[in-house]
Design an enzyme around this catalytic site. Structure first.
Site, short mmCIF file in Angstrom:
data_model
loop_
_atom_site.label_atom_id
_atom_site.label_comp_id
_atom_site.label_asym_id
_atom_site.label_seq_id
_atom_site.Cartn_x
_atom_site.Cartn_y
_atom_site.Cartn_z
N CYS A 17 -11.52 -7.62 9.20
CA CYS A 17 -12.46 -7.14 8.73
C CYS A 17 -12.11 -6.55 10.16
O CYS A 17 -12.65 -5.40 11.21
CB CYS A 17 -13.42 -8.07 10.16
SG CYS A 17 -14.43 -8.80 9.20
N ASN B 223 -22.06 -7.62 5.92
CA ASN B 223 -21.04 -7.85 6.63
C ASN B 223 -20.00 -7.32 5.57
O ASN B 223 -19.50 -7.69 4.91
CB ASN B 223 -20.55 -9.06 7.18
CG ASN B 223 -18.85 -9.01 7.97
OD1 ASN B 223 -18.43 -8.22 7.06
ND2 ASN B 223 -18.91 -10.30 8.21
N HIS C 231 -18.02 -4.51 15.35
CA HIS C 231 -18.08 -5.09 13.36
C HIS C 231 -19.46 -5.50 13.73
O HIS C 231 -19.90 -6.63 14.22
CB HIS C 231 -16.86 -5.90 13.90
CG HIS C 231 -17.03 -6.70 12.77
ND1 HIS C 231 -17.41 -6.40 11.11
CD2 HIS C 231 -16.72 -8.38 12.17
CE1 HIS C 231 -17.47 -7.17 10.36
NE2 HIS C 231 -17.40 -7.45 10.03
#
Length: 343
Positions: free
Chosen positions: A132, A302, A272
């Site tokens: 990520c 996500n 994020h």
């Protein structure tokens, strides 16, 4: 094309010149699959109570690829959009960095395929596996290359995580999605561009979120595939939540300190897009007002390294020239990163 300020013309590879002052954002692009799976449908499939996913994650729908789509397809679309906005021909790109955890193949890397399809005839190309945090790691590397080589770099974050999640595990299948975002960076002598970067890593908790099999430690076998070891496994969601929220807030503080700035200087915080609760906890720890926080996880889910470039592209209309953007991420590994950009 984004507002231009003292952008320099890239020099031939054989030329010598002083490094550029900044690496400025010239264009952004996004690519999302056409199909969206509503969280209500995911809940029915997993046997969860209505509203369970939205209450815990804030995610209301997740973009998911079709059977014939792969990471490179999304990356090409996002990259082409960023080049078009920057009004740059493919020949102007000197390097392509692709941040991904889901390459088309284990070998070769996917970036050269993307570069070929985009017509980047004079560019190097390589994958970066930073989970990520991968896109911010790629931005940090691109910053140095742009300034030193005085050339343009295309940075893409792209993932097809729906192929790496266990469809029967709500801890992963209710969260992860597919998508790609891209940014073109170019040399600038003005104030626009990347102001500071901060990178961190803590390998002591590497197995908080991981795919057990498929690497050199545990090669794939039919038995391991039958046990689902080729899919994502989250060992302790609560521990990962705490580490990620604290890590994002700490990364933000570190990069601001490094730049000699404080939170009042930041116009927008772009974290994020992991899930709504994690963003809110990191926001609380960082002390960032909600009104200056970019949060679109409800509609993009996500997609790991793709979420920050997606947010930059999809929310670019909110940013004014000169705005200071704070980007933060924490990813599996455990990797953390923060980047400050003057828009």
């Amino acid at each position: 094309m984004l507002p231009e300020q003292s952008l320099t013309t890239p020099l031939p590879a054989t030329a010598t010149a002083a490094p550029a002052r900044r690496a400025a954002v010239l264009g952004v692009g996004a690519a999302l699959p056409a199909h969206r799976e509503p969280s209500t449908e995911t809940e029915r499939r997993l046997g969860l109570p209505p509203g369970w996913i939205a209450r815990r994650t804030g995610i209301r729908e997740r973009p998911l690829v079709g059977p014939d789509e792969a990471t490179s397809d999304l990356a090409v679309r996002a990259g082409a959009a960023a080049l078009a906005q920057a009004e740059l021909s493919p020949e102007r790109i000197g390097l392509l960095l692709l941040a991904t955890s889901t390459p088309d193949h284990l070998l070769p890397p996917t970036a050269p395929v993307v570069a070929h399809r985009l017509g980047l005839k004079h560019a190097g190309a390589v994958d970066l596996a930073g989970a990520c945090s991968g896109f911010l790691y790629a931005l940090a590397l691109a910053d140095g290359y742009v300034r030193l080589q005085r050339t343009c770099v295309l940075v893409i974050g792209a993932n097809v995580l729906s192929r790496r999640t266990n469809p029967d595990d709500p801890k992963t299948s209710a969260l992860f999605a597919d998508g790609a975002g891209a940014v073109v960076l170019g040399p600038s002598e003005g104030s626009r561009g990347i102001v500071a970067c901060w990178l961190g890593a803590d390998g002591s908790c590497w197995d908080d979120l991981y795919i057990p099999a498929g690497g050199s430690r545990r090669p794939l076998t039919p038995e391991r595939v039958a046990r689902g070891e080729h899919l994502m496994y989250m060992k302790d969601g609560r521990a990962l939540f705490r580490r990620a929220a604290t890590g994002m807030a700490e990364a933000g503080r570190r990069v601001l300190q490094q730049a000699g700035l404080d939170l009042d200087d930041v116009a927008w915080w772009i974290p994020h897009q992991a899930n709504h609760r994690l963003i809110e906890e990191a926001r609380r720890q960082l002390g960032m007002p909600e009104a200056r926080t970019v949060n679109l996880v409800d509609r993009i889910g996500n997609s790991s390294a793709a979420t920050i470039p997606l947010a930059l592209a999809l929310e670019a209309h909110r940013f004014a020239p000169g705005d200071l953007l704070l980007l933060t991420a924490v990813g599996a590994g455990l990797l953390s990163a923060a980047v400050l950009i003057q828009w």
